[in-house]
Design a protein around this motif. Sequence first.
Motif, PDB file in Angstrom:
ATOM      1  N   THR A  46      -0.767  -7.310   3.905  1.00  0.00           N
ATOM      2  CA  THR A  46      -1.550  -8.120   2.978  1.00  0.00           C
ATOM      3  C   THR A  46      -3.168  -8.682   3.759  1.00  0.00           C
ATOM      4  O   THR A  46      -3.146  -9.045   5.253  1.00  0.00           O
ATOM      5  CB  THR A  46      -1.477  -9.371   2.849  1.00  0.00           C
ATOM      6  OG1 THR A  46      -0.030  -9.305   2.555  1.00  0.00           O
ATOM      7  CG2 THR A  46      -1.783  -9.505   1.977  1.00  0.00           C
ATOM      8  N   TYR A  98      -6.160  -6.040  -0.815  1.00  0.00           N
ATOM      9  CA  TYR A  98      -4.664  -5.354  -1.106  1.00  0.00           C
ATOM     10  C   TYR A  98      -3.530  -5.591   0.033  1.00  0.00           C
ATOM     11  O   TYR A  98      -3.411  -6.253   0.715  1.00  0.00           O
ATOM     12  CB  TYR A  98      -5.901  -3.978   0.087  1.00  0.00           C
ATOM     13  CG  TYR A  98      -4.833  -2.574   0.150  1.00  0.00           C
ATOM     14  CD1 TYR A  98      -4.585  -2.070  -0.853  1.00  0.00           C
ATOM     15  CD2 TYR A  98      -3.995  -2.737   1.562  1.00  0.00           C
ATOM     16  CE1 TYR A  98      -4.248  -0.956  -0.763  1.00  0.00           C
ATOM     17  CE2 TYR A  98      -3.640  -1.726   1.365  1.00  0.00           C
ATOM     18  CZ  TYR A  98      -3.379  -1.280   0.729  1.00  0.00           C
ATOM     19  OH  TYR A  98      -2.304   1.192   0.531  1.00  0.00           O
ATOM     20  N   SER A 134       1.434   0.379  -3.571  1.00  0.00           N
ATOM     21  CA  SER A 134       0.315  -1.001  -3.272  1.00  0.00           C
ATOM     22  C   SER A 134      -0.184  -1.500  -4.016  1.00  0.00           C
ATOM     23  O   SER A 134      -0.376  -1.028  -5.158  1.00  0.00           O
ATOM     24  CB  SER A 134      -0.833   0.877  -2.531  1.00  0.00           C
ATOM     25  OG  SER A 134      -0.385   1.648  -1.322  1.00  0.00           O
ATOM     26  N   ASN A 135      -1.457  -2.329  -3.828  1.00  0.00           N
ATOM     27  CA  ASN A 135      -1.504  -3.440  -4.995  1.00  0.00           C
ATOM     28  C   ASN A 135      -2.819  -3.487  -4.210  1.00  0.00           C
ATOM     29  O   ASN A 135      -3.032  -3.891  -3.169  1.00  0.00           O
ATOM     30  CB  ASN A 135      -1.264  -4.991  -5.367  1.00  0.00           C
ATOM     31  CG  ASN A 135       0.880  -4.871  -5.142  1.00  0.00           C
ATOM     32  OD1 ASN A 135       0.965  -3.801  -6.287  1.00  0.00           O
ATOM     33  ND2 ASN A 135       1.277  -5.098  -4.764  1.00  0.00           N
ATOM     34  N   LEU A 136      -4.315  -3.980  -5.628  1.00  0.00           N
ATOM     35  CA  LEU A 136      -5.180  -3.812  -5.308  1.00  0.00           C
ATOM     36  C   LEU A 136      -5.918  -4.763  -5.903  1.00  0.00           C
ATOM     37  O   LEU A 136      -5.620  -4.813  -7.523  1.00  0.00           O
ATOM     38  CB  LEU A 136      -6.260  -2.645  -5.071  1.00  0.00           C
ATOM     39  CG  LEU A 136      -7.496  -2.986  -4.889  1.00  0.00           C
ATOM     40  CD1 LEU A 136      -7.753  -3.142  -3.509  1.00  0.00           C
ATOM     41  CD2 LEU A 136      -7.995  -1.671  -5.344  1.00  0.00           C
ATOM     42  N   THR A 156      -6.182  -6.350 -11.391  1.00  0.00           N
ATOM     43  CA  THR A 156      -5.146  -5.896 -10.514  1.00  0.00           C
ATOM     44  C   THR A 156      -4.585  -4.546 -11.095  1.00  0.00           C
ATOM     45  O   THR A 156      -4.433  -4.134 -11.876  1.00  0.00           O
ATOM     46  CB  THR A 156      -3.697  -6.961 -10.732  1.00  0.00           C
ATOM     47  OG1 THR A 156      -4.432  -8.017 -10.979  1.00  0.00           O
ATOM     48  CG2 THR A 156      -2.721  -6.218  -9.549  1.00  0.00           C
TER      49      THR A 156
END
Length: 93
Positions: free
Chosen positions: A16, A28, A56-58, A76
Amino acid sequence: VGKQLPYEPEYSATVTGRLTYKNWGLLYQFCYYSQRYTMSSNDITLTGSLTPYLMSNLSLEKGFAFRWADLSLKGTTSSTRSTSRYSRAPCRA
């Protein structure tokens, strides 16, 4: 004894990163999940396991300060990819 629970990955890892500037925040996350078994016998058959995958998370966040409350607005997006060499497209977006 010595068997992995069904649908639980044997290994998982998350990295992270977060950047903040004044009232803005950017986050991120990169996640890895290993192979998962679909049966308690842990047999690797045609339907006995699921391939490892990456996620993946942004997210972008904006904070607002009022005399009566502190509020934030956050957006998100997520992306998931199988690590199988036969699957090149995202599983879901």
